[in-house]
Design an enzyme around this catalytic site. Structure first.
Site, PDB file in Angstrom:
ATOM      1  N   GLY A   1      -6.276   3.442   0.435  1.00 33.92           N
ATOM      2  CA  GLY A   1      -5.586   4.413  -0.409  1.00 33.92           C
ATOM      3  C   GLY A   1      -4.449   3.821  -1.235  1.00 33.92           C
TER       4      GLY A   1
ATOM      5  N   ASN B   1      -2.955 -11.411   1.970  1.00 28.08           N
ATOM      6  CA  ASN B   1      -3.226 -12.471   2.945  1.00 28.08           C
ATOM      7  C   ASN B   1      -4.528 -12.267   3.719  1.00 28.08           C
ATOM      8  OD1 ASN B   1      -1.401 -10.313   3.889  1.00 28.08           O
ATOM      9  ND2 ASN B   1      -1.662 -11.242   5.899  1.00 28.08           N
ATOM     10  N   TYR B   2      -4.939 -10.999   3.924  1.00 27.76           N
ATOM     11  CA  TYR B   2      -6.090 -10.710   4.779  1.00 27.76           C
ATOM     12  C   TYR B   2      -7.386 -10.607   3.991  1.00 27.76           C
ATOM     13  CZ  TYR B   2      -5.521  -9.934   9.770  1.00 27.76           C
ATOM     14  OH  TYR B   2      -5.416 -10.110  11.119  1.00 27.76           O
TER      15      TYR B   2
ATOM     16  N   ASP C   1      -4.791   0.025   3.217  1.00 21.47           N
ATOM     17  CA  ASP C   1      -5.530  -0.896   2.348  1.00 21.47           C
ATOM     18  C   ASP C   1      -6.533  -0.212   1.418  1.00 21.47           C
ATOM     19  OD1 ASP C   1      -4.452  -2.400   4.678  1.00 21.47           O
ATOM     20  OD2 ASP C   1      -5.256  -4.082   3.575  1.00 21.47           O
TER      21      ASP C   1
HETATM   22 CU    CU Z   1      -4.897  -8.734  12.272  1.00 17.58          CU
END
Ligand code: CU
Length: 667
Positions: free
Chosen positions: A323, A404-405, A321
């Site tokens: 690099g 999504n996160y 997430d």
């Molecule tokens: Cu998770």
């Protein structure tokens, strides 16, 4: 942004001529002040002009080229400040990557390097272009029709990094693997409806679909995943919450000067980069009449989310997430009263889009104070005298959304000299569809026919330490039971064994609960009141190990996740745990490579790298939006101060009961 040309630029002072010929002076106050919008534009235009760059060249990042450590540490107010930008460029046409350094002060290019065989991380514009290209592809539209999707506008394309899986067709290309979901209406939560089995592989240089991988047609799960009262009839908002106000009638206790922050005895600077997000610089604590340095630089050095699913659809999902995606460029704009409570100071983040235009994320960084319960307390039971002090912490943070996160990164400073990094994980689970009656061995069914694969989140933080000076060591401390015998008559004694890590290869260490293993950063040249080297301990919080095998692509590319601690000798080029260009990289870079030199790390200018992992066995409660999970580590003074540094906290003022409900005030 102000339109106009830059005029004289001397030392740290930019004199900018606007269209109205009004001169505005931007005083650069410190060599680590991040580049201003004007400086970024200047660096971009110097490159465009002097290299005659065509439209096919994208700017992957334009950041301050940080001056040498010696220059920063010896800087005195008023000293000349040379301003330089470090730039990564990608030419979509020639498919080549370049690194450049630009002297903004001298208006010239001081470095221009072709970097063969690498792929810079994703750029935000690429996400949007990629989504459109996939949706417009006739073959993809056919695959959608096979799944009963007639309106491509309702499809959500999340470009996932391709990793490295030795696929001949992908070799040398800039590749994204586009996973897809579909909304039932424009404000629907599409992650409830995964188009499992369908992956569009996109060449991002040519911006065209290379191939469509179609593994299976799965039915869409039956239930929606909506999570707002507007979109879900099943949510009835609770009505028993009374207001909770944070009031600081005299304002906050911190002082801000550019990117320099002073709070209580803490003194530090910060910056923000598209890749790392928030970076701390020159962190120190005032003690014995001076500011004692603790850290030179602290940053997110990589973040990896490996998925543990074996199916063709999910078995290559490993998101780097930082690099590959750029945690900083994905930062949110924060809202007062929602993201942050109290007296807040916000800061914007300034960067470029891929065309080199200024992109500002307003209110990206939040600075505020929080009450943190009891700092210390003692009741003298004989005299009934009570001494209690309240604890307060200063928090500087940002939140980023990676498809999504959602991740929050929160640095906290406490009055007792402790520092903390806490990551907050929330947002949407990655999902896949299941056939009726199907179960996955590698995930949890979080809603009917909706599978959330097991995965992990590893975060690596690079801590360039500077405890009372740049020469530091790291000591490993293991607690051991005393041997049995007459010297230990009741078999209860235990003691600690300490070992100084001397070389890089022996400084790849993991946690051990059985020995209560910890690591202490010390300065052997600076002793405390009782003659011990001053130190700060790394206090791990939650952690885990990876479950992928050593010969997996994941471990080759992110070998650092096998160990919770690495120590290397300082090298300003070594900033990233999985290397500078992890996107599509085969592996072996980053900490794996840095440590190969096996340099001496005892009483040297060292860098400490701490890895922490959140092991995510998904739960039904994580759906449709995940309650925040917290993972942290602390840097705690151990022998750095001669005694409790928070003795000087003033007594809090006792309050009378303010409750309007009389019964609550009665004892
Ligand atoms: Cu998770």
């Amino acid at each position: 942004m102000v339109h106009g040309t830059l005029g004289e630029l001397q030392g740290g002072e930019i004199v900018m001529k606007t269209q109205e010929s009004i001169e505005k002076v931007v005083q650069i106050q410190h060599p680590l002040e991040p580049l201003t919008a004007e400086e970024i534009s200047k660096a971009v235009s110097i490159l465009k002009e002097q290299k005659n760059l065509s439209n096919s060249v994208r700017f992957a990042q334009v950041v301050l080229q940080e001056p040498l450590k010696e220059t920063v540490l010896s800087y005195q107010e008023g000293d000349f400040i040379a301003r330089e930008a470090f730039v990564i460029l990608l030419d979509n046409k020639t498919e080549q990557t370049y690194e450049a350094a630009v002297s903004i002060t001298e208006e010239k290019i001081i470095l221009w390097d072709h970097i063969p065989g690498v792929q810079p991380g994703f750029m935000l514009d690429e996400f949007e272009e990629c989504e459109q290209v996939v949706k417009n592809n006739p073959e993809y539209q056919e695959a959608l029709l096979k799944r009963g999707v007639t309106d491509p506008d309702l499809v959500m394309i999340d470009p996932w990094s391709a990793g490295y899986f030795d696929i001949e067709e992908d070799e040398g290309k800039r590749v994204a693997r586009a996973l897809a979901w579909v909304r039932k209406s424009s404000n629907d939560n599409g992650y409830a409806y995964p188009l499992t089995g369908l992956i569009a592989v996109v060449d991002l240089n040519k911006m065209e679909v290379m191939r469509i991988e179609d593994y299976a047609v799965k039915p869409l799960p039956p239930l929606d995943g909506n999570y707002t009262p507007e979109t879900s009839d099943s949510i009835e908002l609770r009505k028993d919450l009374k207001p909770l106000e944070i009031v600081q009638s005299e304002g906050p206790s911190f002082e801000v000067d550019g990117h320099h922050i002073r709070w209580q005895k803490w003194d530090f600077r910060f910056s923000f980069t598209p890749r790392e997000g928030l970076v701390l610089h020159t962190v120190g604590y005032k003690d014995k009449g001076k500011i004692r340095p603790i850290l030179y630089r602290a940053s997110l050095a990589e973040m990896v989310v490996p998925y543990g699913e074996a199916s063709d659809m999910h078995n290559r999902q490993n998101a780097f997430d930082a690099g590959e995606y750029g945690m900083g460029q994905l930062a949110n704009s924060l809202t007062l009263g929602c993201d942050c409570l109290g007296e807040i100071r916000y800061f914007d983040a300034t960067m470029t889009d891929s065309k080199g235009n200024i992109k500002t994320i307003p209110n990206a960084i939040c600075l505020h104070e929080e009450d943190y319960g009891i700092a210390w307390k003692h009741t003298d039971w004989r005299t009934e005298e009570v001494e209690v002090r309240r604890s307060r912490r200063l928090v500087i943070s940002f939140f980023a959304t990676v498809a999504n996160y959602d991740y929050g990164f929160f640095w906290s400073f406490y009055q007792d000299g402790t520092m903390e990094m806490e990551v907050k994980l929330t947002g949407m689970l990655n999902t896949g569809a299941l056939d009726e009656g199907e179960k996955s061995k590698y995930g949890t069914m979080v809603a009917p026919q909706l599978n959330a694969p097991f995965h992990q989140h590893f975060f690596n933080f690079r801590l360039d330490t500077n405890l009372d000076g740049i020469n530091n060591s790291v000591v490993e401390i293991n607690t051991v039971p005393e041997t049995k015998g007459p010297h230990n008559p009741y078999n209860n004694a235990f003691h600690i064994e300490t070992k100084t890590l001397k070389k890089e290869l022996e400084a790849q260490r993991s946690m051990d609960l059985a020995s209560q293993r910890t690591w202490k950063i010390v300065n052997p040249n600076s002793l405390n009141a009782v003659g011990q080297p001053v130190g700060y301990k790394i206090m791990p919080g939650e952690n885990c190990f990876p479950f992928a095998y050593d010969d997996s692509s994941l471990i080759k590319r992110a070998e650092f996740i096998k160990n919770h601690l690495h120590v290397t000798k300082f090298d300003r080029e070594e900033l990233y745990a999985s290397g500078k260009y992890p996107n599509q990289h085969k592996g072996g870079d980053g900490l794996t490579k840095y440590a190969q030199a096996n340099r001496n790390i005892e009483n040297e200018d060292i860098v400490v790298w701490y890895t922490m992992g959140h092991h995510h066995i998904t739960r039904t409660e994580d759906w449709p939006v995940m309650p925040t999970a917290y993972i942290n580590f602390q840097l705690k003074p151990v022998g750095f101060f001669d005694r409790n540094p928070a003795l000087d906290l003033p007594r809090p003022t006792p309050k009378t009961c303010h409750s309007k409900i009389e019964s609550l005030c009665k004892h």
